[in-house]
Scaffold this motif. Structure first.
Motif, PDB file in Angstrom:
ATOM      1  N   ILE A  92      34.473 -62.401  -5.051  1.00 56.08           N
ATOM      2  CA  ILE A  92      35.632 -61.229  -4.718  1.00 56.08           C
ATOM      3  C   ILE A  92      36.760 -62.049  -3.988  1.00 56.08           C
ATOM      4  O   ILE A  92      36.351 -62.873  -2.760  1.00 56.08           O
ATOM      5  CB  ILE A  92      34.736 -60.248  -3.689  1.00 56.08           C
ATOM      6  N   PRO A  93      37.877 -61.758  -4.413  1.00 55.71           N
ATOM      7  CA  PRO A  93      39.092 -62.103  -3.413  1.00 55.71           C
ATOM      8  C   PRO A  93      38.942 -61.661  -1.925  1.00 55.71           C
ATOM      9  O   PRO A  93      38.577 -60.768  -1.738  1.00 55.71           O
ATOM     10  CB  PRO A  93      40.123 -61.887  -4.061  1.00 55.71           C
ATOM     11  N   ASP A  94      39.422 -62.426  -1.029  1.00 51.38           N
ATOM     12  CA  ASP A  94      39.367 -62.257   0.168  1.00 51.38           C
ATOM     13  C   ASP A  94      40.152 -61.066   0.681  1.00 51.38           C
ATOM     14  O   ASP A  94      39.653 -60.262   1.753  1.00 51.38           O
ATOM     15  CB  ASP A  94      40.233 -63.438   1.343  1.00 51.38           C
ATOM     16  N   GLN A  95      41.265 -60.487  -0.187  1.00 54.03           N
ATOM     17  CA  GLN A  95      41.905 -59.553   0.488  1.00 54.03           C
ATOM     18  C   GLN A  95      41.264 -58.358  -0.147  1.00 54.03           C
ATOM     19  O   GLN A  95      41.009 -57.157   0.830  1.00 54.03           O
ATOM     20  CB  GLN A  95      43.480 -59.449  -0.614  1.00 54.03           C
ATOM     21  N   VAL A  96      40.558 -58.289  -1.001  1.00 55.20           N
ATOM     22  CA  VAL A  96      39.564 -57.369  -1.774  1.00 55.20           C
ATOM     23  C   VAL A  96      38.653 -57.171  -0.578  1.00 55.20           C
ATOM     24  O   VAL A  96      38.249 -56.008  -0.471  1.00 55.20           O
ATOM     25  CB  VAL A  96      39.441 -57.411  -3.219  1.00 55.20           C
ATOM     26  N   VAL A  97      37.936 -58.333  -0.120  1.00 57.30           N
ATOM     27  CA  VAL A  97      36.921 -58.205   0.601  1.00 57.30           C
ATOM     28  C   VAL A  97      37.187 -57.346   1.997  1.00 57.30           C
ATOM     29  O   VAL A  97      36.485 -56.636   2.592  1.00 57.30           O
ATOM     30  CB  VAL A  97      36.328 -59.702   1.020  1.00 57.30           C
ATOM     31  N   ARG A 101      35.749 -53.712   3.275  1.00 60.21           N
ATOM     32  CA  ARG A 101      35.073 -53.658   4.637  1.00 60.21           C
ATOM     33  C   ARG A 101      35.448 -52.459   5.367  1.00 60.21           C
ATOM     34  O   ARG A 101      34.947 -51.817   5.913  1.00 60.21           O
ATOM     35  CB  ARG A 101      35.235 -54.982   5.349  1.00 60.21           C
ATOM     36  N   ALA A 102      36.787 -52.173   4.897  1.00 58.42           N
ATOM     37  CA  ALA A 102      37.636 -51.048   5.525  1.00 58.42           C
ATOM     38  C   ALA A 102      36.833 -49.713   5.009  1.00 58.42           C
ATOM     39  O   ALA A 102      36.908 -48.707   5.763  1.00 58.42           O
ATOM     40  CB  ALA A 102      38.968 -50.972   5.500  1.00 58.42           C
ATOM     41  N   LEU A 103      36.637 -49.975   3.883  1.00 62.42           N
ATOM     42  CA  LEU A 103      36.031 -48.560   2.753  1.00 62.42           C
ATOM     43  C   LEU A 103      34.585 -48.380   3.261  1.00 62.42           C
ATOM     44  O   LEU A 103      33.907 -47.535   2.645  1.00 62.42           O
ATOM     45  CB  LEU A 103      36.308 -48.732   1.413  1.00 62.42           C
ATOM     46  N   GLU A 104      33.943 -49.283   4.109  1.00 66.58           N
ATOM     47  CA  GLU A 104      32.573 -49.360   4.293  1.00 66.58           C
ATOM     48  C   GLU A 104      31.748 -49.485   2.882  1.00 66.58           C
ATOM     49  O   GLU A 104      30.615 -48.741   2.775  1.00 66.58           O
ATOM     50  CB  GLU A 104      32.064 -48.251   5.116  1.00 66.58           C
ATOM     51  N   ALA A 105      32.247 -50.445   2.196  1.00 69.71           N
ATOM     52  CA  ALA A 105      31.481 -50.340   0.677  1.00 69.71           C
ATOM     53  C   ALA A 105      30.183 -51.175   0.969  1.00 69.71           C
ATOM     54  O   ALA A 105      29.205 -51.212  -0.003  1.00 69.71           O
ATOM     55  CB  ALA A 105      32.313 -51.146  -0.212  1.00 69.71           C
ATOM     56  N   HIS A 175      36.401 -43.611  -0.120  1.00 69.73           N
ATOM     57  CA  HIS A 175      34.872 -43.661  -0.327  1.00 69.73           C
ATOM     58  C   HIS A 175      34.227 -42.904   0.996  1.00 69.73           C
ATOM     59  O   HIS A 175      34.703 -43.072   2.279  1.00 69.73           O
ATOM     60  CB  HIS A 175      34.571 -45.066  -0.078  1.00 69.73           C
ATOM     61  N   ILE A 176      33.181 -42.201   0.710  1.00 71.49           N
ATOM     62  CA  ILE A 176      32.073 -41.729   1.755  1.00 71.49           C
ATOM     63  C   ILE A 176      30.827 -42.344   1.493  1.00 71.49           C
ATOM     64  O   ILE A 176      30.010 -42.009   0.597  1.00 71.49           O
ATOM     65  CB  ILE A 176      32.266 -39.937   1.362  1.00 71.49           C
ATOM     66  N   PRO A 177      30.707 -43.175   2.486  1.00 69.56           N
ATOM     67  CA  PRO A 177      29.345 -44.104   2.357  1.00 69.56           C
ATOM     68  C   PRO A 177      28.281 -43.485   3.259  1.00 69.56           C
ATOM     69  O   PRO A 177      27.058 -43.735   3.010  1.00 69.56           O
ATOM     70  CB  PRO A 177      29.852 -45.172   3.102  1.00 69.56           C
ATOM     71  N   LEU A 208      40.263 -40.842   7.213  1.00 70.31           N
ATOM     72  CA  LEU A 208      41.920 -41.194   7.319  1.00 70.31           C
ATOM     73  C   LEU A 208      42.349 -42.532   7.766  1.00 70.31           C
ATOM     74  O   LEU A 208      43.165 -43.315   6.977  1.00 70.31           O
ATOM     75  CB  LEU A 208      42.562 -40.199   7.933  1.00 70.31           C
ATOM     76  N   GLN A 209      41.824 -43.104   8.666  1.00 66.09           N
ATOM     77  CA  GLN A 209      42.218 -44.255   9.041  1.00 66.09           C
ATOM     78  C   GLN A 209      41.521 -45.259   8.345  1.00 66.09           C
ATOM     79  O   GLN A 209      42.216 -46.192   7.980  1.00 66.09           O
ATOM     80  CB  GLN A 209      41.500 -44.676  10.476  1.00 66.09           C
ATOM     81  N   ASN A 210      40.213 -44.960   7.688  1.00 68.68           N
ATOM     82  CA  ASN A 210      39.715 -45.996   6.527  1.00 68.68           C
ATOM     83  C   ASN A 210      40.479 -46.113   5.398  1.00 68.68           C
ATOM     84  O   ASN A 210      40.835 -47.126   4.707  1.00 68.68           O
ATOM     85  CB  ASN A 210      38.382 -45.665   6.375  1.00 68.68           C
ATOM     86  N   ILE A 211      41.115 -44.894   4.938  1.00 70.99           N
ATOM     87  CA  ILE A 211      42.033 -44.831   3.654  1.00 70.99           C
ATOM     88  C   ILE A 211      43.350 -45.457   4.088  1.00 70.99           C
ATOM     89  O   ILE A 211      43.803 -46.337   3.078  1.00 70.99           O
ATOM     90  CB  ILE A 211      42.163 -43.448   3.416  1.00 70.99           C
ATOM     91  N   TYR A 212      43.701 -45.454   5.119  1.00 69.33           N
ATOM     92  CA  TYR A 212      45.147 -46.167   5.626  1.00 69.33           C
ATOM     93  C   TYR A 212      44.805 -47.798   5.647  1.00 69.33           C
ATOM     94  O   TYR A 212      45.714 -48.625   4.654  1.00 69.33           O
ATOM     95  CB  TYR A 212      45.369 -45.758   6.725  1.00 69.33           C
TER      96      TYR A 212
END
Length: 435
Positions: A92-97, A101-105, A175-177, A208-212
């Motif tokens: 997984i590319p670092d940017q996608v990681v 992480r921001a999306l709590e995936a 994403h709603i985790p 909202l903050q995670n989406i941003y």
């Protein structure tokens, strides 16, 4: 003649005998010690508020003690949905990681902390799902899908790979985790709604903050198509990123999130991936109570209702994309309505006889049927032996698998893992290495 008195010991015995004990107060008391035993008291700092929870829920995505694995390609937008990618490991590319992480995936139950950096196995079912995502953009019609399967079969990881594909293709990912119905999140009624609806302002602000954070690069390119000045005070020429950042207080979080969702569902916007983990929790009666102390159904929570409307097809996504829900076997409860609908959909897709409702079951819910009836079902079970071999070769290259890797070892771990259930294979092979 001298007379001698008779010898008697009565007075001596009476003097030497202890006094009679009449109650517990007359018992002899222990002598109090006048010295202190030396103790090595080490001062311990007590954990701060929330520190234990943060430690329990921490996500560690790298391990410098693991060996770096070379010769593995990175995930790319053009190759993820191709059939040639099936059965291969990808980094997984670092940017996608950072975006994931921001999306709590990522989850604490996954074994990311054993390896040098995050890698994923592209399973056959994953490639099929990603090819459907690719087709949804061409058809301008959203894919509505439910991921189900056995416990530890990789449903959350497949959902993570779908989010990775969407991020690489510059989709907007939501994403709603978490479980939104357990009563642990603040809630408030929405005025002038019948039946009464409820919003969760603190969680909406966090979402909202995670989406941003996850979609900043895409949202900054998208100008607003409607006038939201009465809500946010934004001037003409503002972007969706400005809209997401305009909510500073929790009381404005839901109106802002609703406005952002309205903008994303307008024609000409990028595709949207709306994902949720833990489907059974949003199909039951929640732990919340209305002002009359009546139980609140999860579908009466406005954030859950937004996802349900998208999953059922009531809310259209004119730019394509997907609405994906994953069931969870680790943290779930038996839901007869959901199980019936999913079994009916799965039987219809396979051409088998469609199961009928149990005439003696009282807990069927028509709202659950209406929410899921237009969805596709993708079942995830064990990986094949070829895919298991690729996965175990990666474990061995990382230094986590010390045994000789041959066909017998692969067959043994594959069988111990319940015919290829990835989580069970990890338990049989890697849990002894977990710190």
């Amino acid at each position: 003649m001298l007379s001698l008195a008779a010898f008697s010991t009565t007075s001596f015995l009476s003097a030497a005998a202890p006094p009679a004990v009449k109650n517990r107060k007359d018992l002899p008391k222990k002598t109090k010690k006048t010295y202190k035993k030396k103790q090595n008291i080490v001062p311990v700092k007590k954990p701060g508020p929330g520190e234990r929870k943060a430690f329990r829920k921490r996500i560690q995505l790298s391990n410098n003690s693991a060996l770096p694995v070379t010769g593995i390609e990175n995930l790319e937008a053009q190759t993820m949905a191709k059939s040639e990618s099936s059965g291969k490991m990808f980094a997984i590319p670092d940017q996608v990681v950072d975006q994931l992480r921001a999306l709590e995936a990522f989850k604490t139950t996954q074994t990311w902390n054993l390896f040098r950096k995050p890698h994923v196995l592209m399973r056959k079912e994953t490639v099929e799902l990603l090819s459907k995502l690719e087709a949804s953009v061409e058809k301008k019609e959203a894919l509505k899908c439910v991921l189900t399967g056995s416990r530890l079969s990789g449903k959350s990881l497949t959902l993570l790979q779908a989010m990775s594909y969407a991020l690489l293709n510059e989709w907007v990912v939501i994403h709603i985790p978490e479980d939104l119905t357990n009563g642990n999140t603040e809630f408030s009624p929405v005025p002038d709604t019948e039946p009464m609806q409820f919003t969760q302002p603190v969680y909406c602000l966090k979402l909202l903050q995670n989406i941003y954070k996850a979609n900043k690069a895409v949202l900054e390119k998208l100008p607003l198509k409607k006038d939201w000045s009465r809500l946010t005070g934004l001037k003409q020429g503002a972007t969706l990123a400005d809209l997401a950042l305009s909510a500073k207080e929790s009381e404005f979080a839901w109106p802002t999130l609703s406005a952002l969702w309205t903008e994303l569902t307008q024609p000409g916007q990028p595709p949207v991936l709306f994902a949720l983990d833990g489907l059974a929790h949003i199909n039951k009666v929640s732990e919340y109570r209305d002002p009359s102390f009546n139980s609140v159904h999860a579908h009466e929570l406005v954030l859950v209702r937004t996802f349900i409307d998208a999953l059922s097809g009531k809310t259209k996504l004119p730019n394509g994309g997907a609405v994906i829900a994953a069931t969870s076997e680790n943290n779930t409860h038996y839901h007869p309505s959901q199980e019936l609908v999913l079994s009916q959909l799965e039987a219809g897709q396979a051409g088998r006889e469609v199961p009928k409702p149990n005439a003696y079951e009282r807990k069927y819910d028509d709202r659950v049927y209406d929410a899921l009836k237009n969805s596709q079902v993708i079942r995830l079970e064990g990986v094949s032996k070829d895919e298991a071999r690729v996965l175990m070769e990666y474990w061995g290259a990382s230094g986590m698998l010390r045994s000789v890797l041959d066909s017998r070892a692969v067959a043994e771990k594959w069988a111990l893992g319940g015919h290829g259930i990835v989580g069970e294979m990890e338990r049989a092979s890697l849990m002894t290495m977990r710190m």
